[in-house]
Design a protein around this motif. Sequence first.
Motif, PDB file in Angstrom:
ATOM      1  N   PRO A 719       0.743  -1.334   0.005  1.00 23.06           N
ATOM      2  CA  PRO A 719       0.002   0.105   0.005  1.00 23.06           C
ATOM      3  C   PRO A 719       0.731   1.403   0.133  1.00 23.06           C
ATOM      4  CG  PRO A 719       0.007  -0.991   2.234  1.00 23.06           C
ATOM      5  CD  PRO A 719       0.642  -1.833   1.180  1.00 23.06           C
ATOM      6  N   ASP A 720       2.015   1.059   0.141  1.00 24.48           N
ATOM      7  CA  ASP A 720       2.949   2.548   0.198  1.00 24.48           C
ATOM      8  C   ASP A 720       3.669   2.695  -0.946  1.00 24.48           C
ATOM      9  OD1 ASP A 720       4.703   0.009   0.477  1.00 24.48           O
ATOM     10  OD2 ASP A 720       6.125   1.222   1.517  1.00 24.48           O
ATOM     11  N   LEU A 721       3.404   1.937  -2.142  1.00 23.43           N
ATOM     12  CA  LEU A 721       3.629   2.132  -3.460  1.00 23.43           C
ATOM     13  C   LEU A 721       2.991   3.620  -4.013  1.00 23.43           C
ATOM     14  CD1 LEU A 721       5.322   0.947  -5.928  1.00 23.43           C
ATOM     15  CD2 LEU A 721       3.128  -0.298  -6.370  1.00 23.43           C
ATOM     16  N   ARG A 722       3.942   4.354  -4.401  1.00 23.30           N
ATOM     17  CA  ARG A 722       3.458   5.697  -4.951  1.00 23.30           C
ATOM     18  C   ARG A 722       3.146   5.502  -6.542  1.00 23.30           C
ATOM     19  NH1 ARG A 722       7.548   7.340  -1.586  1.00 23.30           N
ATOM     20  NH2 ARG A 722       9.115   7.349  -3.375  1.00 23.30           N
ATOM     21  N   GLN A 723       2.647   6.692  -6.678  1.00 23.46           N
ATOM     22  CA  GLN A 723       2.121   6.685  -8.187  1.00 23.46           C
ATOM     23  C   GLN A 723       3.397   6.912  -9.335  1.00 23.46           C
ATOM     24  OE1 GLN A 723      -1.272   9.156  -8.982  1.00 23.46           O
ATOM     25  NE2 GLN A 723      -1.381   9.085 -11.208  1.00 23.46           N
ATOM     26  N   ASP A 724       4.162   7.583  -8.792  1.00 22.15           N
ATOM     27  CA  ASP A 724       5.321   8.198  -9.892  1.00 22.15           C
ATOM     28  C   ASP A 724       6.316   6.637  -9.964  1.00 22.15           C
ATOM     29  OD1 ASP A 724       5.955   8.116  -6.910  1.00 22.15           O
ATOM     30  OD2 ASP A 724       7.771   9.164  -7.376  1.00 22.15           O
ATOM     31  N   GLN A 725       6.129   6.004  -8.954  1.00 24.16           N
ATOM     32  CA  GLN A 725       6.807   4.733  -8.959  1.00 24.16           C
ATOM     33  C   GLN A 725       6.272   3.531 -10.105  1.00 24.16           C
ATOM     34  OE1 GLN A 725       6.934   3.764  -4.692  1.00 24.16           O
ATOM     35  NE2 GLN A 725       9.029   4.782  -4.291  1.00 24.16           N
ATOM     36  N   LEU A 726       4.943   3.479  -9.788  1.00 23.66           N
ATOM     37  CA  LEU A 726       4.057   2.652 -10.752  1.00 23.66           C
ATOM     38  C   LEU A 726       4.276   3.290 -12.150  1.00 23.66           C
ATOM     39  CD1 LEU A 726       0.886   1.379  -8.937  1.00 23.66           C
ATOM     40  CD2 LEU A 726       2.672   0.037  -9.973  1.00 23.66           C
ATOM     41  N   GLU A 727       4.159   4.254 -12.265  1.00 27.45           N
ATOM     42  CA  GLU A 727       4.423   5.000 -13.485  1.00 27.45           C
ATOM     43  C   GLU A 727       5.620   4.711 -14.180  1.00 27.45           C
ATOM     44  OE1 GLU A 727       4.108   9.579 -15.721  1.00 27.45           O
ATOM     45  OE2 GLU A 727       3.374   9.283 -13.873  1.00 27.45           O
ATOM     46  N   ALA A 728       6.635   4.657 -13.482  1.00 26.45           N
ATOM     47  CA  ALA A 728       8.257   4.669 -14.253  1.00 26.45           C
ATOM     48  C   ALA A 728       8.152   3.106 -14.280  1.00 26.45           C
ATOM     49  CB  ALA A 728       9.176   4.916 -13.053  1.00 26.45           C
ATOM     50  N   LEU A 729       7.561   2.125 -13.556  1.00 29.64           N
ATOM     51  CA  LEU A 729       7.497   0.838 -13.708  1.00 29.64           C
ATOM     52  C   LEU A 729       6.791   0.346 -15.244  1.00 29.64           C
ATOM     53  CD1 LEU A 729       8.515  -1.987 -12.994  1.00 29.64           C
ATOM     54  CD2 LEU A 729       6.276  -2.130 -11.632  1.00 29.64           C
ATOM     55  N   LEU A 730       5.753   1.184 -15.467  1.00 28.50           N
ATOM     56  CA  LEU A 730       4.866   0.779 -16.522  1.00 28.50           C
ATOM     57  C   LEU A 730       5.673   1.254 -17.757  1.00 28.50           C
ATOM     58  CD1 LEU A 730       1.252   1.310 -15.364  1.00 28.50           C
ATOM     59  CD2 LEU A 730       2.160  -0.877 -15.856  1.00 28.50           C
ATOM     60  N   LEU A 731       6.252   2.364 -17.625  1.00 34.64           N
ATOM     61  CA  LEU A 731       6.917   3.065 -18.841  1.00 34.64           C
ATOM     62  C   LEU A 731       7.984   2.252 -19.175  1.00 34.64           C
ATOM     63  CD1 LEU A 731       6.940   6.823 -17.907  1.00 34.64           C
ATOM     64  CD2 LEU A 731       5.495   5.716 -19.491  1.00 34.64           C
ATOM     65  N   LEU A 732       8.741   1.382 -18.457  1.00 35.18           N
ATOM     66  CA  LEU A 732       9.710   0.593 -18.787  1.00 35.18           C
ATOM     67  C   LEU A 732       9.173  -0.669 -19.744  1.00 35.18           C
ATOM     68  CD1 LEU A 732      11.611  -0.263 -15.401  1.00 35.18           C
ATOM     69  CD2 LEU A 732      12.481   0.932 -17.325  1.00 35.18           C
ATOM     70  N   ARG A 733       8.002  -0.801 -20.089  1.00 37.30           N
ATOM     71  CA  ARG A 733       7.508  -1.878 -20.971  1.00 37.30           C
ATOM     72  C   ARG A 733       7.981  -1.405 -22.457  1.00 37.30           C
ATOM     73  NH1 ARG A 733       3.183  -5.263 -19.945  1.00 37.30           N
ATOM     74  NH2 ARG A 733       2.340  -4.717 -21.764  1.00 37.30           N
ATOM     75  N   GLY A 734       7.684   0.018 -22.473  1.00 37.58           N
ATOM     76  CA  GLY A 734       7.975   0.429 -23.780  1.00 37.58           C
ATOM     77  C   GLY A 734       6.876   0.476 -24.863  1.00 37.58           C
ATOM     78  N   ASP A 735       5.815   0.138 -24.562  1.00 40.48           N
ATOM     79  CA  ASP A 735       4.669  -0.172 -25.390  1.00 40.48           C
ATOM     80  C   ASP A 735       3.594   0.659 -24.957  1.00 40.48           C
ATOM     81  OD1 ASP A 735       4.060  -1.644 -23.015  1.00 40.48           O
ATOM     82  OD2 ASP A 735       3.212  -3.365 -24.365  1.00 40.48           O
TER      83      ASP A 735
END
Length: 772
Positions: A719-735
Amino acid sequence: MDAVVSEELRGLKERAKSAAIADIEQRYSKPDDLDKLEHDIKRNIKKKEDYDSQLKTAVESQLDGIKKGVNLLKNAESEVKVVEKLLKEFAAQLERTPTLKAKIESVKDEFQRHKRLTTATNNMSYVFSAPSKIEEIRSLMDSGEQRHLLLVHKLLHELERSRDGLMLELHGQSCEADRDLLRAFFKDVPSLASALWDRLACTFSRVLDTAVQNPRLLVTAVRLVHREEQVDQMWLERQRRGGPGEFCPAGRPRQWRERMLEVMQAAVEARFEASMPLSSEDSEQWLEKHCILLQEFLRQDLRVARKLCPSCFPPEYNIFDFYLRSYHRCLESRLASLAKQAVANELQFRDCVALVKWTENFKSFFDRLGAEVFTQPQFNMEAERERLGLLPHFLQTDELDRLVRHSVGLISEQVWKWFKSTVEKEKHSWYQNPTGFQPERDLHTDTTYTSLVQSLSAILSEMMSDVSSKLPKHAHTQLSAAIMDKLVELLGSYSSAVREFVRDVKSEPDPSRRQMRIIVMEAILVASVNNLHKLILLVGTFYKPEDGPSDVAKVQKANLEQACQKASYEWNDFLATELLEFLQDSTFKELFTPAWLQQLEIGETEAQRIVGAVQDSYENVYKKMFPHLRSRLMNQISNRICLELLKALLQPGRQPFKEMRVAAANRLRSDAELLKDGFARWNCRADQFDALSAASELLKLSDMSMAELVVSAFLRNFPDLRQDQLEALLLLRGDCKRDEVRSILAYAFSEEEKSRRNPTARRLFADLGPVK
């Protein structure tokens, strides 16, 4: 007046007549009622006769009283006339009284002269014998024999009685010359009385010795005091009845009883002063010897005061109560004086501690002594103290508390000096052999430690066995609290020394020497963490269950444990940092790069190298910790490694995986499983690596319509996962574009989804920091 009375009588008659007619009408309203007429007439005639008889009797009684009153008035009138006549005759006689007083004035003077001559004649024998009695008294006093005291007092009393009788006759008369003559004639009497008192005071200054050696002399002295007390009371009573102007002999009241008690009190005080050593430099244990001497003569004196003195004094003197109160209060004064010296730092450390113990010892001593003296096991000394108004601990409560606080402060200062010396010695040993220092090893537990705990154990053992035994039980809690404070302070000083040593090792300019010192530093850190555990166990041994540690002591012990836990976390962090610095140079640089993806085909992976490095450190360094401390360290290391991996994965500027996305996700999951299995072998928590597995699921996801569900599941577990961290993780997909990612995350971070998160889930990403 008569007309008014006649009118009232007529009114009464009319009302009575109307009432009678109404009554007759009611009684005889029917024909049958006429049969009762004759009977009612007879009954009413009889009742009328009774009323007439009563009225006549009352009238006659009143007339008799009036006649008697008239006779008394006539007698009083005749007596008043007689009294008036007598008063007139008496007034006529009073008119001749002033001339009669002048005529009999010479008779009055002759009567007074005759009265004085009669008194002089009655006391002539005493007057003529006064010089011989004075000489006899002097010769008896000069002989120095105590058996003559009763005779001396008898002769002195006869002289005083003659003098006081003559002075009483002259009291109120204007014959100052006669009074001066008598004073001159009996001028030696006051000095003889003073000399007799001095002889008695000498006896009263050593009452206890006299009661043992010559009780008859003591009884004689007390009898004389008692007689003088009776004479004082006689003259005071005479003066009380006669008023302020009543005669009282010069020097009365003598108050020999009060003076006797003052002399006896001074003797008790002098006995205490004689027991005081001249200087504390005479002996190191001067205070202890002084207190033992006090106990010894207290036991002897009070036993004599209880068993011998009551038979020499009247019961109303309560002589044992006097001695018990005197000795108790002298002891109170002595201990209060010593307590002031202690608080003013005029006594040495050992004397202050011993003084606190002696306040408790004297209380128990008096309790035992009371039972010994009274020969009654059930004797209650507490009740006696309360009855006599004595202090139970010989000091006022604030004085005793102040002394205890001062003594505890001195002890804590001494303990702190020993603690500082121990830390300096420990620190010196680190620098004395910077590349070859080896901590001591416990063969039973296979753990290492330094000499710190042994030194502290020796200090605390000495403190509790020697110093603490001299303190009363009510001071143990304060002492324990003070030592706890000093242990917490010691822990801060020791932590600073460890911190300084770590900085010194890190700043070593020579790489090879620095590496050798790092090995020593790790050994010291491990031993220091073990020291904390031993310190907690050591402190626990000094709490006696029967004492019942107070809430304050429990809180302070908890504070010490918290300080130890904080220091342990810091030192574990030093060990984890050293390991991570090694991994940073050898492993973390290549994470999530194309080379990282190819390592499955080439050889050993970064995860395997991480596990291998941790395994080496575990076998060579961490294994020498206590198991629960080692588990705590491994938890910190696993958290730090997981955070470093996440930080490397979400590092700003990281190139998207794009077509390598599935391979990267599989590799990330494989590394997470490898790290989780590796750390699980070391009995530590490894579920934080599930965050890497969850991140791999987001990277591997092929259907982006399911992204919201996967992200929501990720947030429920972390629950302490922040939105900017998830955003960076999804952007690593490249699609995915940034707008698409934010629209996916909009629902996941809505209030509805936040309410579904697990509040008890572990927190990991809060320590990661924002992704910039």
